[in-house]
Design an enzyme around this catalytic site. Structure first.
Site, short mmCIF file in Angstrom:
data_model
loop_
_atom_site.label_atom_id
_atom_site.label_comp_id
_atom_site.label_asym_id
_atom_site.label_seq_id
_atom_site.Cartn_x
_atom_site.Cartn_y
_atom_site.Cartn_z
CG HIS A 142 -7.42 2.44 -18.85
ND1 HIS A 142 -8.04 3.66 -18.69
CD2 HIS A 142 -8.39 1.52 -19.02
CE1 HIS A 142 -9.35 3.47 -18.78
NE2 HIS A 142 -9.59 2.20 -18.99
CB SER A 144 -2.48 -4.56 -16.13
OG SER A 144 -1.65 -4.54 -14.99
CD1 TRP A 168 1.31 4.70 -12.10
CD2 TRP A 168 2.96 5.35 -10.74
NE1 TRP A 168 0.88 4.55 -10.81
CE2 TRP A 168 1.87 4.95 -9.96
CE3 TRP A 168 4.12 5.80 -10.10
CZ2 TRP A 168 1.90 4.98 -8.58
CZ3 TRP A 168 4.15 5.83 -8.72
CH2 TRP A 168 3.05 5.43 -7.99
NE ARG A 250 6.53 -5.84 -21.24
CZ ARG A 250 5.33 -6.13 -21.72
NH1 ARG A 250 5.18 -7.04 -22.66
NH2 ARG A 250 4.26 -5.50 -21.26
N GLY A 347 21.97 -6.71 10.54
CA GLY A 347 21.53 -5.32 10.70
C GLY A 347 22.18 -4.39 9.70
CD GLU A 370 9.25 -1.55 -19.84
OE1 GLU A 370 8.54 -2.14 -20.67
OE2 GLU A 370 9.93 -0.55 -20.10
#
Ligand code: TGC
Ligand code: FAD
Length: 390
Positions: A142, A144, A168, A250, A347, A370
């Site tokens: 679970h 989102s 996470w 957020r 580069g 978030e």
């Protein structure tokens, strides 16, 4: 490079800031240039969180800038908070994560929904960094859709017994406390303060990340953890409680993304003026000018967006959908600028001698956590049409 940083201000947005805002920006900027920029690449390469920065983050007031002074916060306004997140994320998104998790996801819920005893016990120590916190909402199945969470607790005398897991979780491997969201026997979501050392509570670290490497990420595992009922946040239950915390974080991220974009733009501009190809600086070429002109345009738009959102937040008028728009727009803007800036360096852009590639990789997390880019679009779609398309 970051040490010579001057922020682009094409529309004189500084005129909209107070002297206090500018002082906060200057002091945070100096701290980032002195303490973050010189060491961060090495820590990112080692995939290690620079734990010694915790004390310094507390000293510059990055833990709870808008929390009242009586609880150890700085009592500042929302624009000050945003400016600090902008400057810290110019250094690294992972360091900003540490500041925003501590402020908006740990101190904020304790301040808003906690008992007086909880506020007095935890907030002053969180403000000084004496203790660190993390925020457990996401679960393996679970992300989102947090309302489907399965972490749960059952009453047992003066305690509850907590089971489940979170995944996470920024700062979980070293956090002293976790603000954890779990369902009671009636399937109602509550916040609980879980302390390191409680039997059955473990926080394994997540390894092998290509993004946010200087930030520590892990799990929270609850195996019949006995948590005192006095650790439940009494002020608000339901999914709206964690979503209010997310609104605050957020908003800060919308400013943080501007910091990343400004750093990439400055690096690319400086490099383009110094790099000679075909007998001229590449800055003299139309294709590179197009990139730089578009970067400055997008940064300017994002600056105005977050400043106005900060004004709305100061007046307690910012809606969740307005915050979603700013988080979504500004992180996407920063990602596009990082990609374009990387190309201007050719580069050299892929090396750790410059900050751009690290920022670019970090933003892959920022656009996901978030609320993902898609989820914020759906929040806006719901707001516009009245149809929930989740
Ligand atoms: P929905 O039915 O829309 O809403 C449930 C209840 O919540 C209320 N509500 C809000 N309240 C306050 N603030 C908000 N922003 C709110 N949004 C909704 C709503 O009114 C309702 O209240 P009630 O009283 O009717 O129950 O909920 P839903 O299940 O349909 O989901 C909505 C959705 C998809 C927008 C939400 O779940 C969501 O935002 N999902 C994304 C999950 C997410 O962002 N997770 C982040 C985890 S934390 C993290 O990533 C930290 S990284 C930090 C770092 O390192 O910097
Ligand atoms: P999913 O929800 O499985 O989504 C996968 C894809 O499906 C995404 O592209 C998504 O946009 C899309 N999708 C999902 N639903 C829909 C839909 N209805 N319609 C269309 N598309 C949809 N969480 C915490 O609780 N605390 C933390 O401290 C924290 N820190 C984090 C740190 C890092 C480095 C990372 C990477 C994540 C962190 N998170 C944290 C978790 C983060 O919030 C989630 O990863 C995020 O909410 C997305 O959940 P998910 O990864 O399960 O993806």
């Amino acid at each position: 490079m970051s040490e010579n940083f001057t922020s682009p201000d094409f529309y004189n947005i500084d005129e909209l800031l107070s002297e206090e805002h500018k002082l906060i920006r200057e002091s945070t900027r100096q701290w980032v240039s002195k303490s973050v920029s010189p060491i961060i690449e090495e820590y990112a390469q080692k995939a290690e969180f620079p734990g010694h920065l915790i004390k310094e983050l507390a000293e510059i007031g990055a833990f709870g800038p808008y929390i009242p002074e009586k609880y150890g916060g700085a009592g500042l306004d929302q624009i000050s908070y945003g400016i600090m997140m902008q400057e810290i994320e110019r250094g690294d998104s992972g360091i900003r994560s540490t500041a925003s998790v501590q402020s908006s996801l740990v101190m904020y819920p304790i301040w808003k929904f906690g008992s007086d005893e909880q506020k007095e016990k935890y907030l002053p120590k969180l403000a000084t960094g004496e203790i660190m916190g993390c925020f457990g909402l996401t679960e393996p199945d679970h992300g989102s859709n947090p309302s489907g969470m399965i972490s749960n607790f059952k009453s047992d005398g003066d305690d509850v017994i907590l089971n489940g897991s979170k995944m996470w979780i920024s700062n979980s491997p070293f956090a002293d406390i976790a603000v954890v969201w779990a369902k009671d026997e009636n399937k109602r979501i509550h916040g609980l303060i879980v302390e390191r050392g409680m039997d059955g509570f473990t926080t394994p670290e997540t390894h092998n990340k290509w993004s946010l490497r200087a930030s520590s990420t892990g799990e929270l595992i609850f195996d019949n953890v006995r948590v005192p009922k006095k650790n439940i946040l009494p002020g608000k239950s339901g999914l709206g409680a964690p979503l209010m915390c997310l609104d605050s974080a957020r908003y800060g991220i919308s400013w943080g993304a501007i910091g990343v974009a400004m750093d990439c733009y400055n690096t690319a501009l400086k490099y383009s003026l110094e790099r000679i190809q075909f007998g001229k600086p590449i800055a003299a070429k139309q294709l590179q000018q197009k990139k730089l002109a578009e970067m400055l345009t997008e940064i300017t738009k994002a600056q105005l967006l977050s400043w106005k959102l900060g004004k709305l937040k100061n007046e307690d008028k910012a809606t969740s959908a307005q915050i979603s728009l700013a988080k979504r727009n500004n992180v996407d803007m920063a990602m596009n600028i990082a990609r374009e800036a990387r190309q201007i360096l050719g580069g050299m852009g892929i090396t750790g001698d410059f900050s751009i590639m690290r920022h670019m990789m970090n933003l892959e997390s920022v656009i996901t956590y978030e609320g993902t880019h898609d989820i914020h679009l759906l929040i806006l779609g719901n707001e516009i049409t009245g149809h929930n398309a989740f």
